[in-house]
Every structure is written in structure tokens, then in C-alpha cells.
Motif scaffolding. Sequence first.
Motif, PDB file in Angstrom:
ATOM      1  N   VAL A 180      27.059 -23.497 -30.427  1.00  0.00           N
ATOM      2  CA  VAL A 180      26.648 -24.564 -31.350  1.00  0.00           C
ATOM      3  C   VAL A 180      26.117 -23.930 -32.631  1.00  0.00           C
ATOM      4  CG1 VAL A 180      25.010 -26.470 -31.695  1.00  0.00           C
ATOM      5  CG2 VAL A 180      26.103 -26.143 -29.452  1.00  0.00           C
ATOM      6  N   ASP A 181      25.346 -22.857 -32.453  1.00  0.00           N
ATOM      7  CA  ASP A 181      24.640 -22.264 -33.597  1.00  0.00           C
ATOM      8  C   ASP A 181      25.407 -21.134 -34.270  1.00  0.00           C
ATOM      9  OD1 ASP A 181      22.560 -23.946 -32.843  1.00  0.00           O
ATOM     10  OD2 ASP A 181      21.761 -22.455 -31.438  1.00  0.00           O
ATOM     11  N   ALA A 217      27.196 -31.677 -18.898  1.00  0.00           N
ATOM     12  CA  ALA A 217      25.971 -32.365 -18.471  1.00  0.00           C
ATOM     13  C   ALA A 217      24.886 -32.203 -19.541  1.00  0.00           C
ATOM     14  CB  ALA A 217      25.481 -31.800 -17.136  1.00  0.00           C
ATOM     15  N   ARG A 218      24.914 -31.090 -20.266  1.00  0.00           N
ATOM     16  CA  ARG A 218      23.898 -30.877 -21.311  1.00  0.00           C
ATOM     17  C   ARG A 218      24.357 -31.401 -22.676  1.00  0.00           C
ATOM     18  NH1 ARG A 218      20.477 -26.100 -23.414  1.00  0.00           N
ATOM     19  NH2 ARG A 218      20.299 -25.344 -21.279  1.00  0.00           N
ATOM     20  N   PHE A 219      25.648 -31.201 -23.002  1.00  0.00           N
ATOM     21  CA  PHE A 219      26.092 -31.460 -24.386  1.00  0.00           C
ATOM     22  C   PHE A 219      27.040 -32.650 -24.528  1.00  0.00           C
ATOM     23  CE2 PHE A 219      25.065 -26.941 -24.096  1.00  0.00           C
ATOM     24  CZ  PHE A 219      24.142 -26.827 -25.125  1.00  0.00           C
ATOM     25  N   GLY A 220      27.389 -33.291 -23.435  1.00  0.00           N
ATOM     26  CA  GLY A 220      28.354 -34.392 -23.506  1.00  0.00           C
ATOM     27  C   GLY A 220      29.779 -33.856 -23.497  1.00  0.00           C
ATOM     28  N   PRO A 221      30.794 -34.765 -23.516  1.00  0.00           N
ATOM     29  CA  PRO A 221      32.191 -34.331 -23.397  1.00  0.00           C
ATOM     30  C   PRO A 221      32.593 -33.370 -24.513  1.00  0.00           C
ATOM     31  CG  PRO A 221      31.990 -36.721 -23.275  1.00  0.00           C
ATOM     32  CD  PRO A 221      30.638 -36.209 -23.639  1.00  0.00           C
ATOM     33  N   MET A 222      33.356 -32.336 -24.127  1.00  0.00           N
ATOM     34  CA  MET A 222      33.826 -31.365 -25.116  1.00  0.00           C
ATOM     35  C   MET A 222      35.209 -31.764 -25.592  1.00  0.00           C
ATOM     36  SD  MET A 222      32.590 -27.639 -23.790  1.00  0.00           S
ATOM     37  CE  MET A 222      33.288 -27.618 -22.140  1.00  0.00           C
ATOM     38  N   GLU A 223      35.557 -31.271 -26.792  1.00  0.00           N
ATOM     39  CA  GLU A 223      36.926 -31.467 -27.298  1.00  0.00           C
ATOM     40  C   GLU A 223      37.795 -30.346 -26.745  1.00  0.00           C
ATOM     41  OE1 GLU A 223      36.206 -30.732 -31.399  1.00  0.00           O
ATOM     42  OE2 GLU A 223      34.941 -32.503 -31.646  1.00  0.00           O
ATOM     43  N   GLY A 224      38.986 -30.691 -26.287  1.00  0.00           N
ATOM     44  CA  GLY A 224      39.924 -29.661 -25.835  1.00  0.00           C
ATOM     45  C   GLY A 224      40.729 -29.151 -27.011  1.00  0.00           C
ATOM     46  N   LEU A 225      40.792 -27.838 -27.185  1.00  0.00           N
ATOM     47  CA  LEU A 225      41.581 -27.256 -28.273  1.00  0.00           C
ATOM     48  C   LEU A 225      42.833 -26.633 -27.677  1.00  0.00           C
ATOM     49  CD1 LEU A 225      38.662 -25.513 -30.222  1.00  0.00           C
ATOM     50  CD2 LEU A 225      39.530 -27.836 -30.508  1.00  0.00           C
ATOM     51  N   GLU A 226      43.644 -26.026 -28.537  1.00  0.00           N
ATOM     52  CA  GLU A 226      44.886 -25.418 -28.031  1.00  0.00           C
ATOM     53  C   GLU A 226      44.619 -24.154 -27.245  1.00  0.00           C
ATOM     54  OE1 GLU A 226      47.808 -24.614 -30.971  1.00  0.00           O
ATOM     55  OE2 GLU A 226      47.926 -26.725 -31.527  1.00  0.00           O
ATOM     56  N   ARG A 227      45.504 -23.883 -26.289  1.00  0.00           N
ATOM     57  CA  ARG A 227      45.435 -22.615 -25.573  1.00  0.00           C
ATOM     58  C   ARG A 227      46.090 -21.557 -26.455  1.00  0.00           C
ATOM     59  NH1 ARG A 227      46.932 -22.328 -19.272  1.00  0.00           N
ATOM     60  NH2 ARG A 227      45.751 -20.469 -18.838  1.00  0.00           N
ATOM     61  N   GLY A 228      45.463 -20.374 -26.562  1.00  0.00           N
ATOM     62  CA  GLY A 228      46.039 -19.331 -27.406  1.00  0.00           C
ATOM     63  C   GLY A 228      47.021 -18.470 -26.634  1.00  0.00           C
ATOM     64  N   LEU A 229      47.121 -17.197 -27.036  1.00  0.00           N
ATOM     65  CA  LEU A 229      48.038 -16.281 -26.353  1.00  0.00           C
ATOM     66  C   LEU A 229      47.455 -15.750 -25.042  1.00  0.00           C
ATOM     67  CD1 LEU A 229      49.476 -13.961 -29.177  1.00  0.00           C
ATOM     68  CD2 LEU A 229      50.779 -15.434 -27.640  1.00  0.00           C
ATOM     69  N   ILE A 237      32.172 -27.897 -28.233  1.00  0.00           N
ATOM     70  CA  ILE A 237      31.131 -28.925 -28.225  1.00  0.00           C
ATOM     71  C   ILE A 237      31.210 -29.601 -29.600  1.00  0.00           C
ATOM     72  CG2 ILE A 237      28.627 -29.302 -28.188  1.00  0.00           C
ATOM     73  CD1 ILE A 237      28.442 -26.792 -26.352  1.00  0.00           C
ATOM     74  N   PRO A 238      31.291 -30.938 -29.671  1.00  0.00           N
ATOM     75  CA  PRO A 238      31.461 -31.586 -30.976  1.00  0.00           C
ATOM     76  C   PRO A 238      30.435 -31.084 -31.993  1.00  0.00           C
ATOM     77  CG  PRO A 238      31.685 -33.197 -29.229  1.00  0.00           C
ATOM     78  CD  PRO A 238      31.253 -31.915 -28.560  1.00  0.00           C
ATOM     79  N   GLY A 239      30.938 -30.667 -33.155  1.00  0.00           N
ATOM     80  CA  GLY A 239      30.053 -30.193 -34.223  1.00  0.00           C
ATOM     81  C   GLY A 239      29.682 -28.720 -34.126  1.00  0.00           C
ATOM     82  N   ALA A 240      30.096 -28.054 -33.055  1.00  0.00           N
ATOM     83  CA  ALA A 240      29.687 -26.647 -32.873  1.00  0.00           C
ATOM     84  C   ALA A 240      30.448 -25.729 -33.821  1.00  0.00           C
ATOM     85  CB  ALA A 240      29.950 -26.211 -31.430  1.00  0.00           C
ATOM     86  N   GLN A 241      29.817 -24.614 -34.185  1.00  0.00           N
ATOM     87  CA  GLN A 241      30.476 -23.614 -35.044  1.00  0.00           C
ATOM     88  C   GLN A 241      31.499 -22.808 -34.266  1.00  0.00           C
ATOM     89  OE1 GLN A 241      28.277 -21.222 -37.826  1.00  0.00           O
ATOM     90  NE2 GLN A 241      26.379 -22.225 -37.210  1.00  0.00           N
ATOM     91  N   GLY A 242      31.189 -22.536 -33.003  1.00  0.00           N
ATOM     92  CA  GLY A 242      32.060 -21.690 -32.194  1.00  0.00           C
ATOM     93  C   GLY A 242      32.771 -22.497 -31.116  1.00  0.00           C
ATOM     94  N   SER A 243      33.328 -21.808 -30.146  1.00  0.00           N
ATOM     95  CA  SER A 243      34.097 -22.495 -29.105  1.00  0.00           C
ATOM     96  C   SER A 243      33.797 -21.899 -27.731  1.00  0.00           C
ATOM     97  CB  SER A 243      35.589 -22.405 -29.412  1.00  0.00           C
ATOM     98  OG  SER A 243      35.960 -21.051 -29.531  1.00  0.00           O
ATOM     99  N   ILE A 244      34.329 -22.548 -26.723  1.00  0.00           N
ATOM    100  CA  ILE A 244      34.093 -22.124 -25.339  1.00  0.00           C
ATOM    101  C   ILE A 244      35.440 -21.905 -24.667  1.00  0.00           C
ATOM    102  CG2 ILE A 244      33.284 -22.974 -23.083  1.00  0.00           C
ATOM    103  CD1 ILE A 244      30.981 -24.307 -24.700  1.00  0.00           C
ATOM    104  N   GLY A 245      35.604 -20.757 -24.023  1.00  0.00           N
ATOM    105  CA  GLY A 245      36.841 -20.484 -23.302  1.00  0.00           C
ATOM    106  C   GLY A 245      36.565 -20.509 -21.802  1.00  0.00           C
TER     107      GLY A 245
END
Length: 332
Positions: A180-181, A217-229, A237-245
Motif C-alpha cells: 500500500v505504502d 480480511a484486512r483490506f477488502g477485495p483485491m483487483e486481479g491483474l494480468e499474469r506475467g511471464l 489492494i485498491p489504491g496501493a502503490q505496489g502489488s501482491i503476487g
Amino acid sequence: MKPLVDLHGRRIRYVRISITDRCNLGCRYCMPLGGVQWVPHDLVLTYEEMLRILRICIPRGVEKVRITGGEPLLRKGLSGFIAQVNAIGGLKDLSLTTNGVLLESMARELKDAGLSRVNVSLDTLDREKFAYITQVDAFDRVVRGICAAHEHGLSPVKVNVVAIRGFNDSEIADFAKLTVDLPVEVRFIELMPIGCISKYPEHENISAEEIKDMIEARFGPMEGLERGLGPAWIFRIPGAQGSIGLIGALSERDFCGSCNRIRITATGQLRPCLFSEKQIDLRGPLREGITDDELEALIERGVRAKPPGHGVCRGADLVHGTIRTMMSDIGG
Ligand code: SAM
Ligand code: SF4
């Protein structure tokens, strides 16, 4: 040129190459208690031997190379090797997985040599727990290494977290909060029954789905992005600077269906599948003077040997004790 395609129609676009079996940490799930017997130097591939392999794979459609280990930053001459891999041309992504201990002082030269980015392994945000799991008190150095990688443009920095129940399950949401940060990708990896951990079924893995539930459970539903290589499913997480794999190597139903990887171990074995002991020796033939055409045929043989799936999961149960080769030799 003809792409490398296995017998199940999967195109090989990704080579993971382990450049050393040695390590300066002793992660409990990776290194056996009592230490590892390091492979003698002369049994480890030289950079020139690795380059010969890559000069065949890259023109055959490999777009991504990851340098791993052991701890790759321990091997002398790494920046020169990176520059030579880059000079082959044709790669979309040249990355490296490291424990980060030596990264602060090396980040700039790695970037200058042409490395695209790094994955840094960090399983806990707690200094004492870090010292426990890695058996070395180096938490601050790793954090400084991550900062240095970011400063020198080895970005987006990806942080690899092996999720282990009873060890860091209480920190999953805190790791997610980092995204997020900060503009980082935090990648959660399911603990795999490979190497020394294969003997310890009591080390419990946490499935990618459960990790996702913990985060949501902590941040609410996440957006699904594309799968890379790579093997990760990417979320934000909506509004986050980074992403989660999320890497569901064991739990994801069709994980193997999209596998596009082969691995070269530090000792020059081509491993068609992380979860199989099957390997094709490249080092012996390389040292006996094999021609490039013969080497290419051996690599094709390795690709054809890729199984359709790993079969390590039977229902919810893991089959332990099958892969004895150390993760530090295979490279993860
Ligand atoms: N030393 C470097 C590091 O730790 O990032 C590179 C080599 S390490 C073998 C590569 C990755 O494999 C790391 O992210 C590590 O956490 C992961 N790994 C090692 N053993 C594992 C296991 N049994 N299950 C899942 N991941 C594992
Ligand atoms: Fe070393 Fe990486 Fe294995 Fe940890 S996971 S012991 S840092 S090779």
C-alpha cells in the motif's frame, strides 16, 4: 528459429539458472540442520559454460532469465556474467533472486551491468524471527539491500515471502500493507516439500487461496491483474502503490498447465520440473567437447522430458520426502 516446445504444447520462455550452491544464510526450510557439504568449485559450471547454454536457449524463444543460487551475490565475477548474458540480446527480463545480505554494496554495479531487477527473500518483518529462520542476524542488512536496489533502479523490487504456518502467518497482512505504502511487489510462495524440508512434514504450508483470504480480511477485495511471464498471479489492494503476487505451486489446480520454465542447477543439470529428480547432465558433455548442435539436442531432450504435472499434491495432502536435492542447488 524454432521455439522450444515440450510434448504438452508448453513453450519454454523462462530459464532459471543457479550459479552457486553456496550461501551465507541458513534458512531452516532450505539448508539442513548441521550445514551442507558445498559442491567442490570444479563441479560447478563456469560462466562460459552457462553462457553457451543461454546462447542456445535465448534464440529459441527464451525471454526471461533469472539468476539464482545458493546466494548468487557470493559468486565472483557476477556483474561481468550479467553483462555477457545481456550482450546475447533478445531478453525481455534479466533478473536475480537474492537473500539481500550483500545487495547494498552491489546494487549499483548490478544495475550498470544490465540487470533489470531483483527479488529479495524476506520471510519476516521481525529482526529476531529473521535471525531464527535464517540462523544469521542480518535483518538490517537485507532491509538496506532492498532500499539500495530501489534507489539504483533494480525495480520494481519483489519481496519473496515463503508462507509458513506458525512462523509468519500472523505477518501476512503486514507484508501486504507494505504494497500500500511502497511500489514493491510482495510475492507469497507456498512452502514446498523439497530438499531438507521434505523430511519435515510438520512445517506446514499455507495455500495461496488462504493467503488471499487473510489479506482481503484486512483490506477488502483485491483487483486481479494480468499474469506475467512468471508463475505468480498478481493482485492489487485498491489504491496501493505496489502489488501482491501469489504463487500456488502446490494448491493451484492448473499451476503446471502454464509452466514455461526449465532450470539449470549449479552443477549443470537441466531440470525439466522443480518437483522431479529427473535431470539431464549438461556439464559432462560440455566438458567432453560437445558441439553447439549436440548441446541444443540435449536441451531439447530436457524440454521434452517435462512432465505434464508435478503430482506432489494428492487432494489436500502433500507427498513428502520425494525431492531430496537441495533447493540451494536447484535455485528455487
Ligand atoms: N539465496 C537466494 C534467496 O534466498 O533468495 C536465492 C536462492 S533461494 C533457493 C530461491 C527462493 O527459493 C527463495 O525465495 C527461497 O525463499 C525459496 N525457497 C527455498 N526453499 C524453499 C521451500 N522449501 N519452499 C518454498 N520456497 C523455498
Ligand atoms: Fe540461502 Fe536462499 Fe536457501 Fe536461504 S533460501 S538458505 S538465503 S539459498
